[in-house]
Design a protein around this motif. Structure first.
Motif, mmCIF file in Angstrom:
data_model
loop_
_atom_site.group_PDB
_atom_site.id
_atom_site.type_symbol
_atom_site.label_atom_id
_atom_site.label_comp_id
_atom_site.label_asym_id
_atom_site.label_seq_id
_atom_site.Cartn_x
_atom_site.Cartn_y
_atom_site.Cartn_z
ATOM 1 N N HIS A 95 0.835 -1.200 0.000
ATOM 2 C CA HIS A 95 0.000 0.000 0.000
ATOM 3 C C HIS A 95 0.875 1.258 0.000
ATOM 4 C CE1 HIS A 95 -3.633 -2.383 0.885
ATOM 5 N NE2 HIS A 95 -4.306 -1.290 0.585
ATOM 6 N N GLU A 96 1.867 1.304 0.871
ATOM 7 C CA GLU A 96 2.688 2.505 1.000
ATOM 8 C C GLU A 96 3.535 2.731 -0.246
ATOM 9 O OE1 GLU A 96 4.793 2.360 4.697
ATOM 10 O OE2 GLU A 96 3.032 3.061 5.807
ATOM 11 N N ARG A 97 3.999 1.662 -0.878
ATOM 12 C CA ARG A 97 4.785 1.823 -2.098
ATOM 13 C C ARG A 97 3.925 2.401 -3.217
ATOM 14 N NH1 ARG A 97 7.997 -2.966 -5.447
ATOM 15 N NH2 ARG A 97 8.684 -1.613 -7.179
ATOM 16 N N VAL A 98 2.717 1.863 -3.357
ATOM 17 C CA VAL A 98 1.821 2.381 -4.400
ATOM 18 C C VAL A 98 1.470 3.831 -4.130
ATOM 19 C CG1 VAL A 98 -0.481 2.179 -5.416
ATOM 20 C CG2 VAL A 98 0.873 0.117 -4.977
ATOM 21 N N TYR A 99 1.136 4.150 -2.885
ATOM 22 C CA TYR A 99 0.803 5.531 -2.534
ATOM 23 C C TYR A 99 1.987 6.459 -2.810
ATOM 24 C CZ TYR A 99 -3.586 4.218 -0.242
ATOM 25 O OH TYR A 99 -4.857 3.775 0.033
ATOM 26 N N SER A 100 3.188 6.015 -2.453
ATOM 27 C CA SER A 100 4.377 6.832 -2.663
ATOM 28 C C SER A 100 4.610 7.110 -4.141
ATOM 29 C CB SER A 100 5.597 6.136 -2.056
ATOM 30 O OG SER A 100 6.755 6.915 -2.243
ATOM 31 N N GLU A 101 4.504 6.095 -4.969
ATOM 32 C CA GLU A 101 4.747 6.255 -6.404
ATOM 33 C C GLU A 101 3.683 7.138 -7.056
ATOM 34 O OE1 GLU A 101 4.945 2.321 -7.949
ATOM 35 O OE2 GLU A 101 6.966 1.917 -7.152
ATOM 36 N N MET A 102 2.425 6.916 -6.685
ATOM 37 C CA MET A 102 1.344 7.700 -7.289
ATOM 38 C C MET A 102 1.414 9.155 -6.854
ATOM 39 S SD MET A 102 -1.872 5.044 -7.014
ATOM 40 C CE MET A 102 -3.004 6.271 -7.698
ATOM 41 N N ALA A 103 1.696 9.396 -5.575
ATOM 42 C CA ALA A 103 1.787 10.764 -5.076
ATOM 43 C C ALA A 103 2.957 11.496 -5.725
ATOM 44 C CB ALA A 103 1.932 10.760 -3.556
ATOM 45 N N MET A 104 4.093 10.823 -5.827
ATOM 46 C CA MET A 104 5.259 11.456 -6.444
ATOM 47 C C MET A 104 4.966 11.843 -7.883
ATOM 48 S SD MET A 104 8.341 12.529 -6.035
ATOM 49 C CE MET A 104 9.039 11.677 -4.617
ATOM 50 N N LYS A 105 4.336 10.962 -8.624
ATOM 51 C CA LYS A 105 4.035 11.238 -10.021
ATOM 52 C C LYS A 105 3.171 12.487 -10.166
ATOM 53 C CE LYS A 105 2.155 9.118 -14.221
ATOM 54 N NZ LYS A 105 1.539 7.888 -14.808
ATOM 55 N N ARG A 106 2.153 12.601 -9.325
ATOM 56 C CA ARG A 106 1.258 13.766 -9.434
ATOM 57 C C ARG A 106 1.925 15.043 -8.960
ATOM 58 N NH1 ARG A 106 -4.909 12.331 -7.777
ATOM 59 N NH2 ARG A 106 -5.011 14.614 -7.675
ATOM 60 N N LEU A 107 2.667 14.974 -7.874
ATOM 61 C CA LEU A 107 3.237 16.191 -7.304
ATOM 62 C C LEU A 107 4.388 16.739 -8.142
ATOM 63 C CD1 LEU A 107 3.157 15.355 -3.485
ATOM 64 C CD2 LEU A 107 1.572 16.783 -4.783
ATOM 65 N N VAL A 108 5.286 15.882 -8.615
ATOM 66 C CA VAL A 108 6.432 16.384 -9.376
ATOM 67 C C VAL A 108 6.007 16.919 -10.740
ATOM 68 C CG1 VAL A 108 8.081 14.869 -8.217
ATOM 69 C CG2 VAL A 108 7.011 14.124 -10.355
ATOM 70 N N ASN A 109 4.861 16.477 -11.231
ATOM 71 C CA ASN A 109 4.366 16.983 -12.514
ATOM 72 C C ASN A 109 3.529 18.245 -12.378
ATOM 73 O OD1 ASN A 109 5.469 15.081 -14.351
ATOM 74 N ND2 ASN A 109 4.002 13.546 -13.656
ATOM 75 N N ASN A 110 3.349 18.711 -11.152
ATOM 76 C CA ASN A 110 2.626 19.967 -10.920
ATOM 77 C C ASN A 110 3.649 21.101 -10.901
ATOM 78 O OD1 ASN A 110 1.292 22.231 -9.687
ATOM 79 N ND2 ASN A 110 -0.267 20.817 -8.939
ATOM 80 N N PRO A 111 3.578 22.042 -11.831
ATOM 81 C CA PRO A 111 4.594 23.106 -11.906
ATOM 82 C C PRO A 111 4.605 24.021 -10.693
ATOM 83 C CG PRO A 111 2.743 23.612 -13.336
ATOM 84 C CD PRO A 111 2.526 22.200 -12.845
ATOM 85 N N ASN A 112 3.576 23.956 -9.863
ATOM 86 C CA ASN A 112 3.503 24.828 -8.698
ATOM 87 C C ASN A 112 3.863 24.115 -7.403
ATOM 88 O OD1 ASN A 112 2.480 26.908 -10.392
ATOM 89 N ND2 ASN A 112 0.492 25.913 -10.316
ATOM 90 N N VAL A 113 4.338 22.891 -7.513
ATOM 91 C CA VAL A 113 4.742 22.127 -6.329
ATOM 92 C C VAL A 113 6.192 21.693 -6.502
ATOM 93 C CG1 VAL A 113 4.324 20.079 -4.917
ATOM 94 C CG2 VAL A 113 2.384 21.298 -5.944
ATOM 95 N N ARG A 114 7.000 21.932 -5.496
ATOM 96 C CA ARG A 114 8.373 21.457 -5.501
ATOM 97 C C ARG A 114 8.539 20.437 -4.381
ATOM 98 N NH1 ARG A 114 13.651 24.803 -3.405
ATOM 99 N NH2 ARG A 114 15.119 23.060 -3.428
ATOM 100 N N VAL A 115 8.738 19.193 -4.758
ATOM 101 C CA VAL A 115 8.991 18.142 -3.779
ATOM 102 C C VAL A 115 10.458 18.206 -3.382
ATOM 103 C CG1 VAL A 115 8.966 15.662 -3.326
ATOM 104 C CG2 VAL A 115 7.184 16.687 -4.747
ATOM 105 N N LEU A 116 10.730 18.279 -2.089
ATOM 106 C CA LEU A 116 12.095 18.415 -1.609
ATOM 107 C C LEU A 116 12.761 17.048 -1.489
ATOM 108 C CD1 LEU A 116 11.483 21.105 1.153
ATOM 109 C CD2 LEU A 116 12.330 21.453 -1.163
#
Length: 437
Positions: A4-25
């Protein structure tokens, strides 16, 4: 649990890093736990400062987005809580030294921040927003949290006027009076019935309406939040005063690097517009009409200074502004008849080329011949009016020239060598903000 956590991590990363207004640290490609620290940059495509977003203006102001103005991390956590009931953490997460690396905080800036904190201004601590997607979240909750982050990335800056920032603690407090004022304005502009309940207290739920029962509750929360956001102005014109114990230079360092997120609010709404009052006296000399108003932008800490009027040739210093730590400016007005007798409705193009204007009037601005001192020349157009823009050295000075009515306007921004080096970008922005209105 691990799946569950791996899937959530991968899906969240994909959406957040592709948002030009969000910078994942941190490292966005390495395997990680579903714990995310991030900065949100407002999707502000309209003018942050009146006149900065017009066609032909400096590119960085035509689409002011990431790398410049991240929202304060604790403001983002407050919106997640107040709008959606999502709990997150704002700050440096007990990772100060690592935070310096993530946010590109150099040693000098770090010492400035530490000095401000010792003065009691803990709100200046740099940081970010952090939340996690634990294994027991439902898929609906997971999607809702991501949608809430994306909502704040798009609309979060609109809520700034509804909150008060405490420089001492770094907390954000909801301003009840602000929302009451906003709702009253909506009522008057729309001609609707009062949006009050029986106890005469405004309720956002009453105003925004209840979600359709066919929608799930998360969709309803997002729809209601969007209605609130769209009813708020896209850019706040509120002015924030910086406490005396906070070094204004720290604010410039934070904003220019665009990394700290600690003084975003100050720079977004700390700049203010000066507009020449219509009733202000001036316009001396034979045949002069009242001065057409002009406006420009200055950062917090710049104040109007006393003016001495005129040389015998007819030039008028109409206004002075300055900040002893950053520089100074002046607005100089000259009759167009100095250049031609038939210019009652002048344009800068009618007066002459950029070279002619700076050669003819530059010496009166800097006190010496400008030959060999003009480093750069540009032409810009805003609202149908042409402006000539010059950079000279030495002395360090920006000059913006235009014409209106029967006058030539020269807006000069200057500073000493150290100020020029430290505040060059701000000084240039001030010079480029000048408009005859």
């Amino acid at each position: 649990m691990g799946l569950h956590e791996r899937v959530y991590s991968e899906m969240a990363m994909k959406r957040l890093v592709n948002n030009p207004n969000v910078r994942v640290l941190g490292n966005t490609s390495a395997d990680r736990l579903p714990i995310f620290s991030f900065l949100i940059y407002p999707s502000v495509k309209e003018k942050l400062f009146d006149g900065f977003g017009e066609t032909g203006c400096n590119e960085q102001f035509e689409n002011v987005k990431r790398k410049q103005l991240p929202l304060h991390g604790r403001f983002v956590t407050r919106l997640l809580n107040d709008l959606f009931g999502i709990q997150a953490r704002g700050g440096c997460a007990c990772a100060g030294p690592y935070g310096h690396i993530l946010l590109d905080v150099d040693n000098e800036t770090s010492l400035h921040i530490r000095s401000a904190i010792l003065e009691g201004y803990s709100g200046l601590k740099p940081g970010w927003t952090r939340l996690s997607f634990t294994y027991y979240l439902s898929t609906e909750e997971f999607r809702f949290i991501l949608s809430a982050i994306e909502f704040i990335a798009e609309f979060g800056h609109r809520f700034l006027p509804l909150y008060i920032f405490d420089w001492i603690t770094g907390n954000w407090t909801f301003r009840k009076q602000a929302i009451k004022y906003h709702i009253m304005r909506e009522e008057l502009s729309l001609g609707t019935e009062p949006l009050h309940n029986q106890n005469d207290q405004p309720k956002l739920a009453d105003k925004m309406g209840k979600p359709d029962v066919k929608h799930n509750k998360f969709e309803g929360y997002l729809e209601s939040a969007k209605k609130v956001a769209l009813s708020l102005p896209d850019i706040s014109n509120q002015i924030v005063s910086i406490p005396k114990g906070v070094d204004p230079d720290l604010g410039k360092a934070c904003w220019q690097e665009g990394s700290l997120g600690c003084l975003t609010l100050m720079k977004m709404i700390g700049w203010r517009t000066y507009r020449r009052p219509d009733e202000k006296s001036g316009g001396h000399g034979v045949g002069w009409s009242p001065i057409i108003p002009y406006s420009f932008k200055v950062p917090g800490g710049w104040e109007e200074a006393p003016v001495s009027i005129a040389d015998l040739g007819g030039t008028e210093i109409d206004l002075r502004f300055g900040n002893p730590k950053e520089g100074r400016l002046s607005v100089i007005v000259a009759p167009t008849r100095r250049f031609a007798d038939d210019l009652e409705d002048a344009t800068i193009e009618k007066i002459g080329s950029p070279e002619k204007v700076i050669s003819a009037f530059g010496p009166e601005v800097i006190g010496e011949n400008v030959e060999g001192k003009v480093l750069a020349t540009a032409t810009a157009e805003y609202s149908g009016r042409t402006y000539y823009q010059f950079e000279l050295e030495p002395p360090h000075i920006f000059i913006t020239a235009t014409a209106a009515g029967n006058r030539l306007y020269l807006f000069s921004v200057t500073a000493n060598g150290l100020q020029w080096k430290r505040h060059y970008k701000d000084l240039k922005q001030i010079a480029e903000s000048f408009r005859v209105v």
